[in-house]
Enzyme design. Sequence first.
Site, short mmCIF file in Angstrom:
data_model
loop_
_atom_site.label_atom_id
_atom_site.label_comp_id
_atom_site.label_asym_id
_atom_site.label_seq_id
_atom_site.Cartn_x
_atom_site.Cartn_y
_atom_site.Cartn_z
N LEU A 1 35.77 44.55 49.28
CA LEU A 1 37.02 43.77 49.30
C LEU A 1 37.87 44.11 50.53
O LEU A 1 38.74 43.33 50.90
CB LEU A 1 37.81 44.02 48.01
CG LEU A 1 37.11 43.55 46.72
CD1 LEU A 1 37.93 43.93 45.49
CD2 LEU A 1 36.86 42.04 46.74
N HIS B 1 34.39 55.37 49.09
CA HIS B 1 35.76 55.03 49.53
C HIS B 1 36.67 56.26 49.42
O HIS B 1 37.54 56.47 50.26
CB HIS B 1 36.35 53.91 48.67
CG HIS B 1 36.04 52.52 49.12
ND1 HIS B 1 36.40 52.03 50.35
CD2 HIS B 1 35.42 51.49 48.49
CE1 HIS B 1 36.01 50.77 50.47
NE2 HIS B 1 35.40 50.42 49.35
N GLN C 1 41.96 51.74 48.78
CA GLN C 1 41.97 50.32 49.18
C GLN C 1 43.33 49.67 48.89
O GLN C 1 43.64 48.63 49.45
CB GLN C 1 40.86 49.54 48.45
CG GLN C 1 39.46 49.95 48.90
CD GLN C 1 38.40 49.17 48.19
OE1 GLN C 1 38.06 49.48 47.05
NE2 GLN C 1 37.89 48.13 48.82
N GLY D 1 34.59 46.35 41.60
CA GLY D 1 35.06 47.73 41.72
C GLY D 1 36.25 47.77 42.66
O GLY D 1 36.53 46.80 43.38
N HIS E 1 29.41 53.26 45.87
CA HIS E 1 30.25 52.58 46.88
C HIS E 1 31.72 53.00 46.71
O HIS E 1 32.41 53.29 47.69
CB HIS E 1 30.08 51.06 46.67
CG HIS E 1 30.92 50.17 47.53
ND1 HIS E 1 30.38 49.32 48.47
CD2 HIS E 1 32.27 49.98 47.59
CE1 HIS E 1 31.36 48.65 49.07
NE2 HIS E 1 32.52 49.02 48.54
N GLU E 2 32.18 53.08 45.44
CA GLU E 2 33.59 53.42 45.20
C GLU E 2 33.87 54.89 45.53
O GLU E 2 34.93 55.22 46.10
CB GLU E 2 34.00 53.09 43.76
CG GLU E 2 33.82 51.63 43.35
CD GLU E 2 34.43 50.64 44.31
OE1 GLU E 2 35.41 50.96 45.00
OE2 GLU E 2 33.90 49.51 44.38
O1 K1U Z 1 35.02 48.46 46.54
C1 K1U Z 1 35.06 47.27 46.81
O2 K1U Z 1 35.37 46.91 47.92
C2 K1U Z 1 34.69 46.25 45.76
C3 K1U Z 1 33.28 45.71 45.93
C4 K1U Z 1 32.34 46.59 45.12
C5 K1U Z 1 30.88 46.48 45.39
C6 K1U Z 1 30.25 45.27 45.60
C7 K1U Z 1 28.88 45.20 45.81
C8 K1U Z 1 28.16 46.35 45.80
C9 K1U Z 1 28.78 47.56 45.62
C10 K1U Z 1 30.13 47.61 45.40
C11 K1U Z 1 33.26 44.28 45.43
O3 K1U Z 1 33.52 44.03 44.30
S1 K1U Z 1 32.85 43.03 46.57
C12 K1U Z 1 32.84 41.55 45.56
C13 K1U Z 1 31.65 41.42 44.70
O4 K1U Z 1 30.66 42.09 44.89
C14 K1U Z 1 31.64 40.45 43.57
C15 K1U Z 1 32.68 39.58 43.37
C16 K1U Z 1 32.64 38.69 42.31
C17 K1U Z 1 31.58 38.66 41.46
C18 K1U Z 1 30.52 39.51 41.67
C19 K1U Z 1 30.56 40.41 42.72
ZN ZN Z 2 34.52 48.59 49.17
#
Ligand code: K1U
Ligand code: ZN
Length: 173
Positions: free
Chosen positions: A96, A141, A51, A46, A137-138
């Site tokens: 991220l 943000h 961001q 996401g 989560h998004e």
């Molecule tokens: O919004 C963001 O910072 C992105 C975030 C979203 C998220 C992750 C976990 C739970 C809720 C929301 C990410 O994508 S972090 C990276 C991640 O979770 C991931 C990366 C590669 C493969 C699978 C997952």
């Molecule tokens: Zn995030």
Amino acid sequence: MTIRPILIHPDPRLKKVTAPVASIDDDLRRLADDMLETMYEAPGIGLAAPQVAVMRRVIVMDCQKDAEATPEPMVLINPEIIWSSEATSVYDEGCLSIPEQYAEVTRPAEVEVAWLGLDGKPQRARFDGLWATCVQHEIDHLDGKLFIDCLGPLKRQMITRKMQKLKREMARG
Ligand code: K1U
Ligand code: ZN
């Protein structure tokens, strides 16, 4: 399409409430394409516009984690949670904008969300599993909220200090 730099916590732009999108034009379509490319490249599931330093209510998601599965990119403009389940689920969330830090967050297990598609048409859907966690989560943000705001003050401070150190190291190159 362009990969845009992702802001790292702490950054005042990640704490601001973003403004609704007023019109869906070429700039917005370019932003959505860039956000999807930036998310896939990170890699993430996401990404929210603030961001990448754009203070508008736009999110992208693709929670299809299996590399061999068909991608399911989604672009949600002005998303709003219109219903949340009583039942909750716990997920070890990452962000991220807070690299390599994870913590368990409890959220409603299912949500119904209304938004505008890139064609300007209203959409509505119910999300569960990882999609429900990610969309919440998004949307957080967009309201200047990070997953660490759901943690206790000590854990939050510890993660923030690690991020300050990381940013100092990144600035030194
Ligand atoms: O919004 C963001 O910072 C992105 C975030 C979203 C998220 C992750 C976990 C739970 C809720 C929301 C990410 O994508 S972090 C990276 C991640 O979770 C991931 C990366 C590669 C493969 C699978 C997952
Ligand atoms: Zn995030």
